[in-house]
Write a protein that holds these residues in place. Structure first.
Motif, PDB file in Angstrom:
ATOM      1  N   ASP A 123      11.525  15.540  -2.461  1.00 16.45           N
ATOM      2  CA  ASP A 123      11.842  14.121  -2.271  1.00 16.45           C
ATOM      3  C   ASP A 123      11.998  13.438  -3.639  1.00 16.45           C
ATOM      4  O   ASP A 123      11.026  12.978  -4.232  1.00 16.45           O
ATOM      5  CB  ASP A 123      10.697  13.443  -1.476  1.00 16.45           C
ATOM      6  N   PRO A 124      13.234  13.335  -4.129  1.00 19.79           N
ATOM      7  CA  PRO A 124      13.464  12.767  -5.463  1.00 19.79           C
ATOM      8  C   PRO A 124      13.086  11.284  -5.575  1.00 19.79           C
ATOM      9  O   PRO A 124      13.060  10.740  -6.683  1.00 19.79           O
ATOM     10  CB  PRO A 124      14.973  12.940  -5.677  1.00 19.79           C
ATOM     11  N   SER A 125      12.780  10.647  -4.448  1.00 18.29           N
ATOM     12  CA  SER A 125      12.400   9.233  -4.545  1.00 18.29           C
ATOM     13  C   SER A 125      10.919   9.067  -4.934  1.00 18.29           C
ATOM     14  O   SER A 125      10.462   7.958  -5.220  1.00 18.29           O
ATOM     15  CB  SER A 125      12.673   8.507  -3.223  1.00 18.29           C
ATOM     16  N   ILE A 126      10.157  10.179  -4.934  1.00 19.13           N
ATOM     17  CA  ILE A 126       8.743  10.086  -5.333  1.00 19.13           C
ATOM     18  C   ILE A 126       8.669   9.596  -6.779  1.00 19.13           C
ATOM     19  O   ILE A 126       9.346  10.147  -7.667  1.00 19.13           O
ATOM     20  CB  ILE A 126       8.045  11.476  -5.229  1.00 19.13           C
ATOM     21  N   HIS A 127       7.854   8.560  -7.018  1.00 21.03           N
ATOM     22  CA  HIS A 127       7.689   8.040  -8.387  1.00 21.03           C
ATOM     23  C   HIS A 127       6.581   8.831  -9.075  1.00 21.03           C
ATOM     24  O   HIS A 127       5.440   8.839  -8.608  1.00 21.03           O
ATOM     25  CB  HIS A 127       7.335   6.546  -8.325  1.00 21.03           C
ATOM     26  N   LEU A 128       6.930   9.465 -10.192  1.00 20.84           N
ATOM     27  CA  LEU A 128       5.936  10.220 -10.968  1.00 20.84           C
ATOM     28  C   LEU A 128       5.350   9.301 -12.036  1.00 20.84           C
ATOM     29  O   LEU A 128       6.086   8.749 -12.863  1.00 20.84           O
ATOM     30  CB  LEU A 128       6.604  11.430 -11.641  1.00 20.84           C
ATOM     31  N   VAL A 129       4.022   9.146 -12.004  1.00 21.36           N
ATOM     32  CA  VAL A 129       3.321   8.420 -13.067  1.00 21.36           C
ATOM     33  C   VAL A 129       2.539   9.464 -13.847  1.00 21.36           C
ATOM     34  O   VAL A 129       1.610  10.075 -13.329  1.00 21.36           O
ATOM     35  CB  VAL A 129       2.392   7.335 -12.487  1.00 21.36           C
ATOM     36  N   LYS A 130       2.952   9.714 -15.078  1.00 23.49           N
ATOM     37  CA  LYS A 130       2.442  10.846 -15.851  1.00 23.49           C
ATOM     38  C   LYS A 130       1.620  10.329 -17.033  1.00 23.49           C
ATOM     39  O   LYS A 130       2.066   9.451 -17.765  1.00 23.49           O
ATOM     40  CB  LYS A 130       3.641  11.664 -16.348  1.00 23.49           C
ATOM     41  N   ASP A 154       0.844  -1.191   0.000  1.00 26.30           N
ATOM     42  CA  ASP A 154       0.000   0.000   0.000  1.00 26.30           C
ATOM     43  C   ASP A 154       0.886   1.250   0.000  1.00 26.30           C
ATOM     44  O   ASP A 154       1.925   1.290   0.637  1.00 26.30           O
ATOM     45  CB  ASP A 154      -0.904  -0.002   1.230  1.00 26.30           C
ATOM     46  N   MET A 155       0.420   2.270  -0.699  1.00 26.50           N
ATOM     47  CA  MET A 155       1.245   3.476  -0.880  1.00 26.50           C
ATOM     48  C   MET A 155       0.455   4.738  -0.572  1.00 26.50           C
ATOM     49  O   MET A 155      -0.769   4.723  -0.660  1.00 26.50           O
ATOM     50  CB  MET A 155       1.646   3.587  -2.358  1.00 26.50           C
ATOM     51  N   ARG A 156       1.175   5.803  -0.317  1.00 30.17           N
ATOM     52  CA  ARG A 156       0.557   7.139  -0.241  1.00 30.17           C
ATOM     53  C   ARG A 156       0.649   7.741  -1.641  1.00 30.17           C
ATOM     54  O   ARG A 156       1.751   8.009  -2.145  1.00 30.17           O
ATOM     55  CB  ARG A 156       1.304   8.030   0.760  1.00 30.17           C
ATOM     56  N   ILE A 157      -0.510   7.931  -2.247  1.00 32.93           N
ATOM     57  CA  ILE A 157      -0.545   8.342  -3.661  1.00 32.93           C
ATOM     58  C   ILE A 157      -1.330   9.638  -3.809  1.00 32.93           C
ATOM     59  O   ILE A 157      -2.490   9.723  -3.389  1.00 32.93           O
ATOM     60  CB  ILE A 157      -1.201   7.247  -4.534  1.00 32.93           C
ATOM     61  N   LEU A 158      -0.697  10.636  -4.414  1.00 31.10           N
ATOM     62  CA  LEU A 158      -1.360  11.914  -4.695  1.00 31.10           C
ATOM     63  C   LEU A 158      -1.783  11.910  -6.163  1.00 31.10           C
ATOM     64  O   LEU A 158      -0.947  11.695  -7.047  1.00 31.10           O
ATOM     65  CB  LEU A 158      -0.378  13.053  -4.420  1.00 31.10           C
ATOM     66  N   ILE A 159      -3.079  12.141  -6.384  1.00 32.78           N
ATOM     67  CA  ILE A 159      -3.599  12.111  -7.751  1.00 32.78           C
ATOM     68  C   ILE A 159      -3.903  13.536  -8.204  1.00 32.78           C
ATOM     69  O   ILE A 159      -4.794  14.194  -7.652  1.00 32.78           O
ATOM     70  CB  ILE A 159      -4.863  11.238  -7.829  1.00 32.78           C
ATOM     71  N   LEU A 160      -3.155  14.014  -9.181  1.00 27.33           N
ATOM     72  CA  LEU A 160      -3.364  15.365  -9.709  1.00 27.33           C
ATOM     73  C   LEU A 160      -4.407  15.273 -10.819  1.00 27.33           C
ATOM     74  O   LEU A 160      -4.269  14.469 -11.739  1.00 27.33           O
ATOM     75  CB  LEU A 160      -2.052  15.924 -10.258  1.00 27.33           C
ATOM     76  N   ARG A 165      12.607   9.509 -10.879  1.00 29.31           N
ATOM     77  CA  ARG A 165      12.040   8.271 -11.445  1.00 29.31           C
ATOM     78  C   ARG A 165      10.635   8.578 -11.959  1.00 29.31           C
ATOM     79  O   ARG A 165       9.810   9.148 -11.227  1.00 29.31           O
ATOM     80  CB  ARG A 165      12.029   7.151 -10.417  1.00 29.31           C
ATOM     81  N   ALA A 166      10.391   8.216 -13.223  1.00 30.88           N
ATOM     82  CA  ALA A 166       9.084   8.544 -13.805  1.00 30.88           C
ATOM     83  C   ALA A 166       8.627   7.447 -14.764  1.00 30.88           C
ATOM     84  O   ALA A 166       9.449   6.763 -15.382  1.00 30.88           O
ATOM     85  CB  ALA A 166       9.156   9.875 -14.554  1.00 30.88           C
ATOM     86  N   THR A 167       7.313   7.306 -14.845  1.00 32.13           N
ATOM     87  CA  THR A 167       6.710   6.429 -15.850  1.00 32.13           C
ATOM     88  C   THR A 167       5.755   7.275 -16.676  1.00 32.13           C
ATOM     89  O   THR A 167       4.860   7.920 -16.130  1.00 32.13           O
ATOM     90  CB  THR A 167       5.953   5.258 -15.192  1.00 32.13           C
ATOM     91  N   ASP A 168       5.975   7.299 -17.982  1.00 29.64           N
ATOM     92  CA  ASP A 168       5.145   8.085 -18.907  1.00 29.64           C
ATOM     93  C   ASP A 168       4.191   7.091 -19.564  1.00 29.64           C
ATOM     94  O   ASP A 168       4.635   6.162 -20.248  1.00 29.64           O
ATOM     95  CB  ASP A 168       6.073   8.740 -19.945  1.00 29.64           C
ATOM     96  N   PHE A 192       1.087  16.239   2.177  1.00 29.64           N
ATOM     97  CA  PHE A 192       0.608  14.863   1.966  1.00 29.64           C
ATOM     98  C   PHE A 192       1.746  13.838   2.039  1.00 29.64           C
ATOM     99  O   PHE A 192       1.520  12.672   2.363  1.00 29.64           O
ATOM    100  CB  PHE A 192      -0.125  14.758   0.616  1.00 29.64           C
ATOM    101  N   GLU A 193       2.965  14.251   1.735  1.00 34.21           N
ATOM    102  CA  GLU A 193       4.144  13.368   1.719  1.00 34.21           C
ATOM    103  C   GLU A 193       3.908  12.100   0.894  1.00 34.21           C
ATOM    104  O   GLU A 193       3.979  10.979   1.405  1.00 34.21           O
ATOM    105  CB  GLU A 193       4.552  13.000   3.159  1.00 34.21           C
ATOM    106  N   PRO A 194       3.616  12.257  -0.410  1.00 32.86           N
ATOM    107  CA  PRO A 194       3.321  11.075  -1.225  1.00 32.86           C
ATOM    108  C   PRO A 194       4.573  10.255  -1.534  1.00 32.86           C
ATOM    109  O   PRO A 194       5.672  10.791  -1.614  1.00 32.86           O
ATOM    110  CB  PRO A 194       2.776  11.688  -2.523  1.00 32.86           C
ATOM    111  N   GLU A 195       4.343   8.947  -1.715  1.00 31.72           N
ATOM    112  CA  GLU A 195       5.417   8.101  -2.246  1.00 31.72           C
ATOM    113  C   GLU A 195       5.359   8.099  -3.775  1.00 31.72           C
ATOM    114  O   GLU A 195       6.356   7.837  -4.444  1.00 31.72           O
ATOM    115  CB  GLU A 195       5.251   6.670  -1.741  1.00 31.72           C
ATOM    116  N   ALA A 196       4.141   8.350  -4.290  1.00 34.29           N
ATOM    117  CA  ALA A 196       3.968   8.400  -5.747  1.00 34.29           C
ATOM    118  C   ALA A 196       2.959   9.482  -6.083  1.00 34.29           C
ATOM    119  O   ALA A 196       2.045   9.759  -5.301  1.00 34.29           O
ATOM    120  CB  ALA A 196       3.483   7.059  -6.271  1.00 34.29           C
ATOM    121  N   ILE A 197       3.136  10.075  -7.253  1.00 29.86           N
ATOM    122  CA  ILE A 197       2.198  11.093  -7.748  1.00 29.86           C
ATOM    123  C   ILE A 197       1.714  10.652  -9.127  1.00 29.86           C
ATOM    124  O   ILE A 197       2.522  10.346 -10.008  1.00 29.86           O
ATOM    125  CB  ILE A 197       2.878  12.473  -7.843  1.00 29.86           C
ATOM    126  N   VAL A 198       0.386  10.595  -9.295  1.00 28.23           N
ATOM    127  CA  VAL A 198      -0.190  10.291 -10.607  1.00 28.23           C
ATOM    128  C   VAL A 198      -0.699  11.611 -11.187  1.00 28.23           C
ATOM    129  O   VAL A 198      -1.523  12.274 -10.569  1.00 28.23           O
ATOM    130  CB  VAL A 198      -1.358   9.283 -10.496  1.00 28.23           C
TER     131      VAL A 198
END
Ligand code: NAD
Ligand code: USQ
Length: 394
Positions: free
Chosen positions: A136-143, A2-8, A204-207, A90-96
């Motif tokens: 926090d450069p470890s946040i994974h960006l899912v774009k 489970d992750m902390r995920i911020l959805i833009l 780190r990013a996933t496009d 929010f301190e996300p681990e990942a941002i969508v």
């Protein structure tokens, strides 16, 4: 995991059902939105086929139905101070990241709309890249990117990168991009900025180069009428299959642009949710911009129109109208899309029953359909009269 995920863009067509899906799957979800999409409705004088509740209300309904909390943040990505406070809070681990102006016709209305589209999209994403690097450069960006970044080249489309041998030397390079609107160009600019930030700062990013999405319901949105997501059918924001289903519901001839031999990669809205979660669960490495082509099947527009005609109970006409866009109407199309399948994607392939259910939804809300919003009004062609309309004289 489970992750902390911020959805833009969590108030939008895809962002809202993604928030519910990730929340149900045990993730701690926050959503960011500035209601720009609702503002475009006011500007265009149309609204979603489906009535959509206010974000705070639907979050309360979700909480009451499931006991799960979603944290809302109301503000603009272009406002770096707001975005910084949000990410720090929010301190996300990942941002969508769904939060962009996403209509190709809207971006082609005139200079102001092209400038707005590229400013909103490119500046919002650039703010985000800087803030991830700083906070926090470890946040994974899912774009969310788009298949339309590639255009329709006369060779197979690869997933993001292509190995090229040139004058005896070989390299793996970003796949060439030939996008077809100022909107699609904004996604290319984003991809370049994201790639640069990964290479330069080790982000780190996933496009996700997503195809055209269709569908309206997900397992979560059907839990309560106030959880419905939006459904656009007008010529500016509606996407092709959703539009054809609404047209069929009111007996309007299906609006195929040009020959109808244009082919596009497509996917069910439920597969968007799966793909985003698969991307989150398999993060890119430090310094990597991973690219997935996010679609499950490809169809010509003629094929889509014939499927909708077959699923309709009425005898629907298919009309070929002059293509308002500048796009190849006859072209080769073969695009790789195996990486998400390899991660476990179980596609919902397009079925007659899904098309029937979309037509039924349109019939249920047919009183909300504005017939004047069906035919296209935005032309890709740059004419003098367009400049005169925009108040310019050359
Ligand atoms: P949408 O317009 O319904 O949702 C986008 C949301 O982002 C809206 O709620 C809007 O208010 C918000 N937003 C936009 N700019 C913002 C800003 N500066 N700050 C804060 N919030 C902002 O669009 P959608 O159909 O849900 O698409 C989501 C993403 O997926 C987009 O990036 C789009 O390009 C991409 N995509 C969509 C499709 C499709 O068929 N719908 C296909 C491929 C890719
Ligand atoms: N089209 C018709 N008739 C219509 C509407 C569209 O023939 O009534 C045609 C268009 O000319 C185009 C194709 O259908 O050839 C797709 O158009 P669309 O409006 O469904 O999709 P598009 O403009 O490409 O944009 C949509 C989303 C965008 C996303 C993109 C994915 O609005 O956010 O990025 O799909 S992709 O097409 O893969 O780039």
């Amino acid at each position: 995991m489970d992750m902390r995920i911020l959805i833009l863009g969590g108030d939008g067509y895809l962002g809202w059902p993604t928030a519910l899906y990730l929340s149900k799957n045990g993730h701690d979800v926050g959503v960011v939105d500035n209601f720009l999409r609702r503002h475009y409705d006011d500007e265009m004088g149309v609204s979603s086929l489906t009535p959509i509740a206010h974000l705070k209300h639907r979050i309360d309904v979700w909480d009451a139905a499931t006991g799960l909390t979603i944290t809302p943040y109301i503000g603009d990505l272009v406002d770096a101070n707001f975005l910084e406070e949000t990410i720090r809070d929010f301190e996300p681990e990942a941002i969508v990241h769904f939060a962009e102006q996403r209509s190709a016709p809207y971006s082609m209305i005139d200079r102001e709309h092209a400038v707005h589209t590229q400013t909103n999209n490119v500046v919002g994403t650039l703010n985000l890249l800087y803030l991830i690097a700083e906070i926090d450069p470890s946040i994974h960006l899912v774009k969310l990117g788009t298949m339309g970044e590639y255009g329709t080249p006369n060779i197979d489309i690869e997933e993001g990168y292509i190995e090229i041998t040139h004058k005896g030397r070989t390299d793996v390079l970003p796949f060439p991009k030939q996008p077809g609107s100022f909107y699609h160009l904004s996604k290319v600019h984003d991809s370049h900025n994201i790639h640069f930030a990964c290479r330069t700062w080790g982000l780190r990013a996933t496009d996700l180069n997503q195809g055209v999405v269709y569908g309206q319901e997900t397992n979560e949105t059907i839990l309560h009428p106030d959880l419905m997501t939006r459904f656009d059918y007008d010529a500016v924001f509606g996407t092709v299959l959703n539009r054809f289903c609404v047209q069929a519901s009111i007996g309007h001839p299906l609006t195929v642009y040009g020959t109808g031999n244009q082919t596009r990669g497509m996917l069910d809205i439920r597969d968007t949710l799966q793909c985003v979660e698969l991307a989150l669960l398999n993060p890119a490495n430090e310094g990597e911009m991973r690219v997935y082509n996010q679609f499950t099947e490809s169809f010509s527009l003629n094929k889509l129109a014939s499927l909708v005609k077959a699923a309709s109970h009425e005898d629907i006409e298919i009309s070929h109208i002059d293509d308002p866009r500048v796009e190849a109407e006859e072209h080769y199309y073969r695009a790789a899309h195996t990486k998400l399948l390899d991660l476990g994607l179980k596609p919902h392939l397009l079925s007659q029953s899904l098309i029937e259910s979309l037509i039924e939804t349109a019939i249920e809300f047919r009183d909300r359909i504005d017939h004047k919003a069906i035919l296209p009004t935005v032309s890709w062609r740059h004419t003098k009269s367009k400049l005169v309309t925009a108040g310019k004289n050359n």
